[in-house]
Motif scaffolding. Sequence first.
Motif, short mmCIF file in Angstrom:
data_model
loop_
_atom_site.label_atom_id
_atom_site.label_comp_id
_atom_site.label_asym_id
_atom_site.label_seq_id
_atom_site.Cartn_x
_atom_site.Cartn_y
_atom_site.Cartn_z
N ARG A 1 0.81 -1.21 0.00
CA ARG A 1 0.00 0.00 0.00
C ARG A 1 0.86 1.27 0.00
NH1 ARG A 1 -5.24 -0.04 3.70
NH2 ARG A 1 -5.53 1.77 2.32
N SER A 2 2.15 1.11 -0.29
CA SER A 2 3.07 2.25 -0.29
C SER A 2 3.43 2.66 -1.71
CB SER A 2 4.35 1.91 0.48
OG SER A 2 4.06 1.62 1.83
N ALA A 3 3.62 3.95 -1.92
CA ALA A 3 4.04 4.45 -3.23
C ALA A 3 5.49 4.08 -3.51
CB ALA A 3 3.87 5.96 -3.28
N ALA A 4 6.29 4.01 -2.47
CA ALA A 4 7.70 3.62 -2.57
C ALA A 4 8.18 3.26 -1.17
CB ALA A 4 8.56 4.74 -3.17
N VAL A 5 9.29 2.53 -1.12
CA VAL A 5 9.88 2.11 0.14
C VAL A 5 11.32 2.60 0.20
CG1 VAL A 5 10.59 0.11 1.51
CG2 VAL A 5 8.38 0.08 0.33
N VAL A 6 11.62 3.44 1.17
CA VAL A 6 12.98 3.93 1.41
C VAL A 6 13.56 3.11 2.55
CG1 VAL A 6 14.41 5.90 2.09
CG2 VAL A 6 12.37 6.26 0.66
N HIS A 7 14.68 2.46 2.31
CA HIS A 7 15.22 1.57 3.33
C HIS A 7 16.72 1.41 3.16
CE1 HIS A 7 15.58 -2.05 0.64
NE2 HIS A 7 14.64 -1.41 -0.02
N HIS A 8 17.33 0.63 4.07
CA HIS A 8 18.78 0.50 4.14
C HIS A 8 19.36 -0.53 3.18
CE1 HIS A 8 16.88 -2.44 6.66
NE2 HIS A 8 18.00 -3.11 6.83
N GLY A 9 18.53 -1.41 2.65
CA GLY A 9 19.02 -2.40 1.70
C GLY A 9 19.43 -3.70 2.33
N GLY A 10 18.96 -4.01 3.54
CA GLY A 10 19.21 -5.32 4.11
C GLY A 10 18.51 -6.40 3.29
N ALA A 11 19.01 -7.63 3.41
CA ALA A 11 18.45 -8.72 2.61
C ALA A 11 16.96 -8.90 2.87
CB ALA A 11 19.20 -10.02 2.91
N GLY A 12 16.55 -8.84 4.15
CA GLY A 12 15.15 -9.08 4.47
C GLY A 12 14.23 -8.01 3.92
N THR A 13 14.57 -6.75 4.13
CA THR A 13 13.70 -5.66 3.67
C THR A 13 13.67 -5.60 2.14
OG1 THR A 13 14.29 -4.41 5.66
CG2 THR A 13 13.18 -3.22 3.90
N THR A 14 14.82 -5.77 1.50
CA THR A 14 14.85 -5.75 0.04
C THR A 14 14.01 -6.87 -0.54
OG1 THR A 14 17.12 -4.87 0.18
CG2 THR A 14 16.35 -5.59 -1.98
N THR A 15 14.12 -8.05 0.06
CA THR A 15 13.34 -9.19 -0.42
C THR A 15 11.85 -8.91 -0.27
OG1 THR A 15 15.09 -10.78 0.10
CG2 THR A 15 12.84 -11.63 -0.01
N THR A 16 11.43 -8.40 0.88
CA THR A 16 10.01 -8.13 1.11
C THR A 16 9.49 -7.05 0.17
OG1 THR A 16 10.22 -8.78 3.43
CG2 THR A 16 8.31 -7.46 2.83
N ALA A 17 10.26 -5.99 -0.01
CA ALA A 17 9.83 -4.91 -0.90
C ALA A 17 9.73 -5.40 -2.34
CB ALA A 17 10.80 -3.74 -0.80
N THR A 18 10.69 -6.22 -2.76
CA THR A 18 10.66 -6.75 -4.13
C THR A 18 9.46 -7.66 -4.33
OG1 THR A 18 13.07 -6.62 -4.22
CG2 THR A 18 11.99 -8.01 -5.85
N TRP A 19 9.23 -8.54 -3.38
CA TRP A 19 8.08 -9.45 -3.44
C TRP A 19 6.76 -8.67 -3.45
CZ3 TRP A 19 6.60 -12.99 1.28
CH2 TRP A 19 5.55 -13.85 0.92
N SER A 20 6.73 -7.55 -2.72
CA SER A 20 5.51 -6.76 -2.62
C SER A 20 5.25 -5.90 -3.85
CB SER A 20 5.59 -5.86 -1.38
OG SER A 20 5.76 -6.63 -0.20
N GLY A 21 6.24 -5.76 -4.71
CA GLY A 21 6.07 -4.95 -5.91
C GLY A 21 6.19 -3.46 -5.67
N ALA A 22 6.81 -3.07 -4.57
CA ALA A 22 6.97 -1.66 -4.23
C ALA A 22 8.25 -1.10 -4.83
CB ALA A 22 6.98 -1.47 -2.72
#
Length: 406
Positions: A308-329
């Motif tokens: 439900r986010s327009a974009a995700v700003v984050h640090h690039g850890g494996a977990g967050t990057t994986t979740t954001a990629t899977w979510s299509g953000a």
Amino acid sequence: MRALLSAYDSRGGVEPLVALAVRLREFGAEVTVCAPPDDEFAKRLAGIGVELVPTGRSVRELVTGRTPPSPGGVPRRAAEMVAAFHANVTAAAAGGCDVLVATGLVPAVAGVKSVAEKLGIRYVYASYQPVSLPSPHHPPIPRPGRPLPPDVTDNRVLWDRDARDAQEVFGEAINSHRVSVGLPPVDDVRDHVFTDRPWLATDPVLAPWEQPADLDVVQTGAWVLPDLRPLPADLAAFLDAGAPPVYVGFGSIPLPDPAGVARACVEAVRAQGRRAVLSRGWADLALVDDRDDCFVVGEVNHQALFRRSAAVVHHGGAGTTTTATWSGAPQVVVPQGADQPYFASRVTGLGIGAAHDGPTPTAASLSAALAIALAPETRERATAVAGAFRTDGAAVAAGLLLDTAG
């Protein structure tokens, strides 16, 4: 089958073990997890009915500096970690265990590996990022206090140096413990714990293992699990009240100036005409003013929020990057170190976002990166990559473990 999963890591390193544990239990296996004693890990594992054996110090307190440093520094902490994981894994494996799966810091993994040798149990090392594993296609991640020499470009030479660095940093602690439990010392602790057939728990589109390579890597796919938890009512109301916001969070990274980073991020989001959701994380990000276009969250379902986010700003850890990629953000990665520059490069290479230049964003620099992430073509590409994301990685890994055990 009885499996024991082990990690000394932050939330992004423990969460994949949750997915693997769930899939193993679906196959009828009995599962125990050894991980740091942090409350969030205990609650997460209790939520799926898996026993946690708290091992080592609180990783959050260690990372954020709330735990006073041990006398003797890194060697002393390494010795403590090897001994703690060896003792707890040995106790947890009592009565029979078919496989030990280990990930996380080298000393913790070494403690698990010694248990496997002593008790004759099958052992698997798993990594959540390709760049942790030796390859001619990428350099090693620099170890603390040991930067890579800028004049060396041959990756094989750099990996040989990395093996020596690991031996110098951890070798004495690991070998002293091995001798104390009746095992011979090893002259290459890194490759000893990695083995010549490590597993790579990453999505093959987001983080592929490049060939040819010396290691016989088994890429299972990312160990992910659908999160069915509803979003908190107040967050859902905020989301419903306007256009999709930009999520900002740095996970388990302790930022040196969290207030300054939060302000820069909010200003950048506002410059793009967007609302913001800030995740407190281990940096304790907070609202910068009382305007109603920003919302702060703690522990929350990232899968649902990112969708439900327009974009995700984050640090690039494996977990967050994986979740954001899977979510299509679409993503903006602000890498702080370790594997994060690699994931930043993958996000830009796949066209699903932008990489911020440097670890400290300003309002202007982050706004420029957000403009790329918020472009319609970036959203289209992120949606396409999400559609190709493999969600069966944990099931594949569980199946491999059961096949070899049976």
